[in-house]
Design a protein around this motif. Structure first.
Motif, mmCIF file in Angstrom:
data_model
loop_
_atom_site.group_PDB
_atom_site.id
_atom_site.type_symbol
_atom_site.label_atom_id
_atom_site.label_comp_id
_atom_site.label_asym_id
_atom_site.label_seq_id
_atom_site.Cartn_x
_atom_site.Cartn_y
_atom_site.Cartn_z
ATOM 1 N N PHE A 187 35.591 44.222 41.774
ATOM 2 C CA PHE A 187 35.132 43.616 43.014
ATOM 3 C C PHE A 187 34.647 42.204 42.756
ATOM 4 O O PHE A 187 33.622 41.975 42.142
ATOM 5 N N ALA A 188 35.436 41.275 43.233
ATOM 6 C CA ALA A 188 35.210 39.882 42.881
ATOM 7 C C ALA A 188 33.948 39.341 43.509
ATOM 8 O O ALA A 188 33.245 38.552 42.926
ATOM 9 N N HIS A 189 33.646 39.764 44.668
ATOM 10 C CA HIS A 189 32.635 39.041 45.429
ATOM 11 C C HIS A 189 31.488 39.951 45.839
ATOM 12 O O HIS A 189 30.431 39.919 45.273
ATOM 13 N N ASN B 200 39.923 32.674 49.553
ATOM 14 C CA ASN B 200 38.575 33.065 49.149
ATOM 15 C C ASN B 200 37.704 33.180 50.386
ATOM 16 O O ASN B 200 38.015 32.580 51.395
ATOM 17 N N PRO B 201 36.552 33.864 50.377
ATOM 18 C CA PRO B 201 36.071 34.670 49.246
ATOM 19 C C PRO B 201 36.828 35.976 49.063
ATOM 20 O O PRO B 201 36.679 36.605 48.033
ATOM 21 N N HIS B 202 37.637 36.393 50.028
ATOM 22 C CA HIS B 202 38.437 37.602 49.907
ATOM 23 C C HIS B 202 39.827 37.373 50.461
ATOM 24 O O HIS B 202 39.969 36.765 51.522
ATOM 25 N N GLY C 6 39.222 37.650 45.979
ATOM 26 C CA GLY C 6 39.507 36.274 46.374
ATOM 27 C C GLY C 6 40.709 35.725 45.615
ATOM 28 O O GLY C 6 41.112 36.255 44.572
ATOM 29 N N SER C 7 41.275 34.646 46.126
ATOM 30 C CA SER C 7 42.502 34.115 45.545
ATOM 31 C C SER C 7 42.324 33.662 44.096
ATOM 32 O O SER C 7 43.247 33.808 43.292
ATOM 33 N N THR C 8 41.149 33.139 43.727
ATOM 34 C CA THR C 8 40.984 32.715 42.328
ATOM 35 C C THR C 8 41.054 33.916 41.393
ATOM 36 O O THR C 8 41.611 33.817 40.302
#
Lengths: 124, 245, 245, 124
Positions: free
Chosen positions: D20-22, D49-51, D74-76
């Motif tokens: 979970f990136a964010h 981003n953020p998702h 997110g894209s990053t």
């Protein structure tokens, strides 16, 4: 008491040309003509990025009152210049000086404010 | 025993390092020629050769800053408009990279100094991919992989992608930094390139602030004020993600 | 003549510096104990002592992430939620400051290492004002001047201002970094403090990306979906700056 | 053909907990129950981003078709995992796997996608 004065202060503006924090001022192209609004009543100072904003009302010599909007530098630039969010309070009577927007009526790029105590504060 | 050896070595080398740094800073010599440190705008200069092609002219004519300028809603503008801003920036030189950290919109750039090329799959971005080389005492940065963006507040378009690139040249003289930007963009520029030179002053003991920007209170980000505000409102809302039922 | 002297001195000291750096990097010793470099999340740990006061409980109960979480509209979350994110971050040690640069939301933190205190006039911000000290090989960071923000995704409130502060302890063991966050906030925390420990792995040859986030296409930032969408729409629009006639 | 399967794959999710990136996944609390939607038709992949977000439609066994929404990292983070914006195209028929949102219907935290060529791509 409430007089809008148009002055030409070319020398002054050379010094202040770099003050535009974010956009180069293309929306306020005429920096030689300064609009001076005496007796302006502060509504709110929005102390934010990318631009601060000063909301105030002003009554002209004919007694017509209207809302005005002033653009300021962003809050980080205001901080760096020693201008804080408590510069003015709602209800303060001040003189607002600035340059007109090229298309939006009653919108200024604020260059300075004369506070209730008579001090004039230059805005970056 | 081995640990002790390295501790001693560390102490000795720390001493040498201190002496070295002392020598380097005699008479401020190191600082005088170094990019490292904080810089603040002195002179914004002006564009040379920013002549739009026909297609760029059309984009310029249709430009509305309240909807077409992402910085109005707190999105970092790209390279040149960030470099043009009043808040200071900091340069940090390392062996493998040079960091350029702008206070404005918290933009962080990493300039690769180890010759590492952009991988094929790298997506475009507003800061792109930068490779730096020293040519004498001048740092030359080539940036590619840029997203389409604005070159100025009037909405002059930069195409981004594979054919467009930006070259910067950094040169320090005493406490003055000169940066020349050259833009190559066959889609939008009539000539081969457009250039602009900024000069910055060294800012000792600079204090940097976090650039807090919330689109909810950012000024300037508004519906276009035309004769049909309801239509504009709906058009504007359409730009936002839809709401699932 | 003087110039020649300094040029010679520069060449000599450059040689010494190179030797020094070579010694420092023998056997990777310098890197093994250094905070410098890129780090990526290994273990998020979990909160200890995050017990809400009554007022915090009310805030938690009313929390709606689609409107109450600024990161949903691309505004950087504050310290701990940034440190919790999956993208890596970079630490750069300098004499006067330690920089912590998170890829996530392009958050840049400057930890003052020269003892410089926050000036009285300093406005609050999501990253606050950080002062670092070394306690043995542990870096201790005290951060004050924080804006009110969220401690977790459920909306646990942090008060910011003068009574609330966050202490971080950074310790490197080989290629592992442990960071302990301790939060002091008498308004929202029942106990004296809440703590959470994150561990990170060293990330060699890390590539960092620009964190592009546009509120126009950010997902999750939506009108609350209730039974009266028109009212919600108007309420939401009220949050935005008014449009002068 | 179009079957929604609920599986329990606890071991798999331990590995993916950090994905979970964010936000930490509090809106998708049940990670032991995986929803599998076969025959989903891709509408759009929003690579931001953020998702990120995956919009697709899915028809259940009773023939009822509806729009679904999948949340991604997110894209990053997607870039770093080697998942690019050309992962899927509009009209692709895929299998979407993920965890249910705790309050929004037809909203998943996507854990993987089985592409038209049969490859299964884990999403960070």
């Amino acid at each position: 008491m409430k007089t809008a004065t148009i002055g030409t202060l070319a020398a002054f503006f050379v010094i202040n040309t770099l003050a535009f924090a974010h956009h180069g001022g293309s929306m306020y192209p005429d920096r030689e003509t300064v609009v001076i609004l005496e007796g302006a009543i502060i509504d709110e100072l929005l102390y934010v990025n990318p631009h601060g904003r000063l909301l105030f009302s002003w009554t002209d010599d004919n007694g017509a009152n209207a809302e005005w909007e002033g653009e300021l530098s962003g809050s980080t630039e205001l901080v760096r210049s020693g201008v804080f969010s408590d510069l003015v309070q709602s209800g303060d009577q001040v003189t607002v000086k600035g340059w007109s927007h090229n298309s939006i009526p009653r919108n200024l790029r604020v260059s300075s404010i004369v506070l209730p105590d008579g001090r004039e504060v230059s805005l970056p | 025993m081995k640990q002790q050896f390295f501790n001693n070595l560390k102490n000795i080398s720390h001493s040498i390092l201190l002496i070295t740094l002392s020598i380097l800073t005699i008479n401020g010599y190191a600082q005088e020629t170094s990019l490292s440190g904080a810089w603040v705008m002195d002179d914004r200069g002006s564009w040379t050769g920013l002549l739009p092609t026909n297609s760029a002219q059309e984009v310029l004519a249709a430009f509305d800053p309240s909807t077409g300028d992402p910085s109005m809603r707190c999105v970092a503008p790209a390279l040149i408009r960030t470099a043009e801003s009043a808040p200071p920036f900091e340069i940090i030189e390392q062996n493998h990279q040079i960091l350029i950290i702008y206070e404005s919109f918290n933009v962080v750039r990493r300039v690769n100094m180890d010759g590492r090329k952009a991988p094929e799959w790298l997506p475009l971005s507003p800061v792109g991919y930068s490779v730096g080389t020293w040519q004498g005492d001048e740092l030359v940065i080539e940036t590619t992989h840029l997203t389409p963006h604005l070159l100025n507040d009037d909405g002059f378009p930069f195409d981004g992608g594979s054919d467009a690139r930006i070259i910067e040249k950094y040169k320090v003289t005493g406490d003055r930094l000169e940066v020349e930007f050259s833009v190559e963009d066959p889609t939008n520029l009539q000539g081969e390139m457009a250039t602009r030179i900024f000069t910055y002053d060294r800012l000792p003991d600079a204090m940097f602030f976090h650039y807090h920007c919330d689109p909810l209170d950012a000024t300037g980000w508004r519906l276009p004020t035309t004769e049909n505000p309801l239509r504009d409102l709906l058009q504007w809302l359409e730009l936002r993600p839809s709401i699932p039922e």
